[in-house]
Design an enzyme around this catalytic site. Sequence first.
Site, PDB file in Angstrom:
ATOM      1  N   HIS A  65       9.916  -2.843 -15.029  1.00 22.73           N
ATOM      2  CA  HIS A  65       8.969  -3.643 -15.263  1.00 22.73           C
ATOM      3  C   HIS A  65       7.654  -3.175 -14.636  1.00 22.73           C
ATOM      4  CE1 HIS A  65      10.991  -6.004 -12.347  1.00 22.73           C
ATOM      5  NE2 HIS A  65       9.793  -6.780 -11.900  1.00 22.73           N
ATOM      6  N   CYS A 189       8.414 -12.397  -6.331  1.00 22.23           N
ATOM      7  CA  CYS A 189       8.531 -10.967  -5.958  1.00 22.23           C
ATOM      8  C   CYS A 189       7.390 -10.150  -6.210  1.00 22.23           C
ATOM      9  CB  CYS A 189       9.539 -10.426  -7.254  1.00 22.23           C
ATOM     10  SG  CYS A 189       9.100 -10.498  -8.730  1.00 22.23           S
TER      11      CYS A 189
END
Length: 671
Positions: A65, A189
Amino acid sequence: MSELITAELVDLDLAAGTKEAAARSLAERMAAAGRVTDLDGFLADVAAREAQMPTGLDGGIGIPHCRSEHVTAPTLAFGRSADGIDFGAADGPADLIFLIAAPAGGDADHLTILSSLARHLMDEEFTGALRAADDPGAAAALIRGEAPEQPEAPEPSEAPEQPKAPHVPDVPEPNEAVPPFRIVAVTSCPTGIAHTYMAAEALAKAGRDAGVELVVETQGSAGFKRLDPEVVAAADGVIFAHDVEVRDKARFAGKPTVDVGVKAGVNRPAELIAEVREKAARGDVSVPASAGPAPMDRDGAAGDGFGTRLRKWLMTGVSYMVPFVAAGGLLIALAFAIGGYGINKAPSVAEHFVWTESASWAALLFQIGSVAFGFLVPVLAGFIAYGMADRPGLVPGFVGGAIALTVNAGFLGGLIAGLIAGAVVMAVQRVRVPPALRGIMPVVVIPLISSALVGFLMFLVVGKPVAQLQKALTDWLGGLSGANAVILGVILGLMMTFDLGGPLNKVAYAFAVGGLANPNEGSLKVMAAVMAAGMVPPLAMALATTVRGRLFTRTERENGKAAWVLGASFITEGAIPFAAADPLRVIPSAMAGGAVTGALSMAFGCTLRAPHGGIFVVPLIGQPLLYLVAVLAGTAVTTALVVLLKGLRKTPAPAAPAPEPAAAEGTPVTV
């Protein structure tokens, strides 16, 4: 609002054999649907994100991603592989691949949808249904959260009678209920899209299984809502599962804390809960946290060797020191350019300043720069200690760095003072104290005790030996000449170009800057060689995209234009996009050119008094023409090697995307 995923974005027979090929196959579906405007540019962004941290998860899941300017709308493509594809998960290949694409400025609503998907991936029923799906439309509907069509219910008369639940005798409640163990957690993250929410869901599920009250604050791309202060105050323990710095970390001061990377939160949440309960039972607390800034892909101190942790601590100090070096060094360089090298003997501008004299302005710049440069060693020491022990390490670290200057221990003294300060604070933090004293520990007790101990050690134990070592190093640099100088230039050139702004690059740069604290002929040569080598990779990539543009993607050609300016300004990181997409060709080529430039700069005897500036400080360089020759030679070598290596592969026509991206030919590395 377009749908996040449609049947056209689902491939239930994904034939790719590598993660790069899988990403390309799914990205081509996005491009065909009009969700991605530049296929190669988007894949370069995916590869750069993958280089930061593998995106494989336990349970056979891969979630490549990224956020990219080449994405028109938040989009998800799903592929199912019969053979499995290695995405770096500990338990083996992934058979369920989710390619998540978010626009660079994606709105919060769509990012919330992506976050919801990340949570569903922790549900075994959800992943099992995807493995059993035999229709792309059904798989897309399942991912969108749409309930599958249910068969018609039978008439009431035909419904089978449900058996009655057996009678369970009442169990008397105890007189006083034992309150549950309470945990607050923070997950985050680098992109804030997937791992953040998967870790949150995994921790929440493990908390329910363990019978504890666990509340999670997700600091993701959709923003974050701070936990209620009363919830934080009532917590018995804290879990940080993060790969970027936790925001407002001081809220969790004085509590048992487990601090790990976000993947640990996804893969072993039950262990983290057990660990924080054990810490609470022992009375261990963090002030406010036992570890410093969040390094990428960290699974906790127990998983890192001492060498890895030492590197992270030192790099924390260097990263905070660099702005002082740049500001102070460039001001001093400007002063020399305006007033000459004798400006360092000018009287204080506070006592003598003539507005119409250039010498006064040069003296002003020099004295401001000298003050900024004077913070170099204390800041280095303070933030090394901060990297080890967080905020409580700052005071003893700065004190130790200042003492290093006082005893003439210089740059090496600052390194050692920072390590000593961090170690002292960490030792003090392990001492169990009564709850009544915990509130004053970070404000009074730890600064007082740690500063006294660090001062004692720096003044009376290690200060003088380190000062002698610093003097020996300075004398060695001063006498550096001939073959020894050339060899050192090669080594520094290789270090500057191996990781393009990473740890080795920073070590070489810090070594050069440290020499400027006590400048001599040798240290000025080192500074010149380091800057010259650091300019080569981006300049070479810019030149290569100009002379052989067909070997590069459209995005890389655009990046090449910016690389001219970045390279000329001594910003080595300008070559990172090229290295992330094709590390096996770009990095060795950059190292070869950097070694040539470093060797030539030392051989020519070039010197530099400014720690930064690139071509803009050429007037301050000794042997400026030969210095430019060294830079041009290294740039030519790197350019030739990159063009040669890229030309050896089969390159498709620019209009037709290649079946395999350049990144597929080598595993992306962190650069």
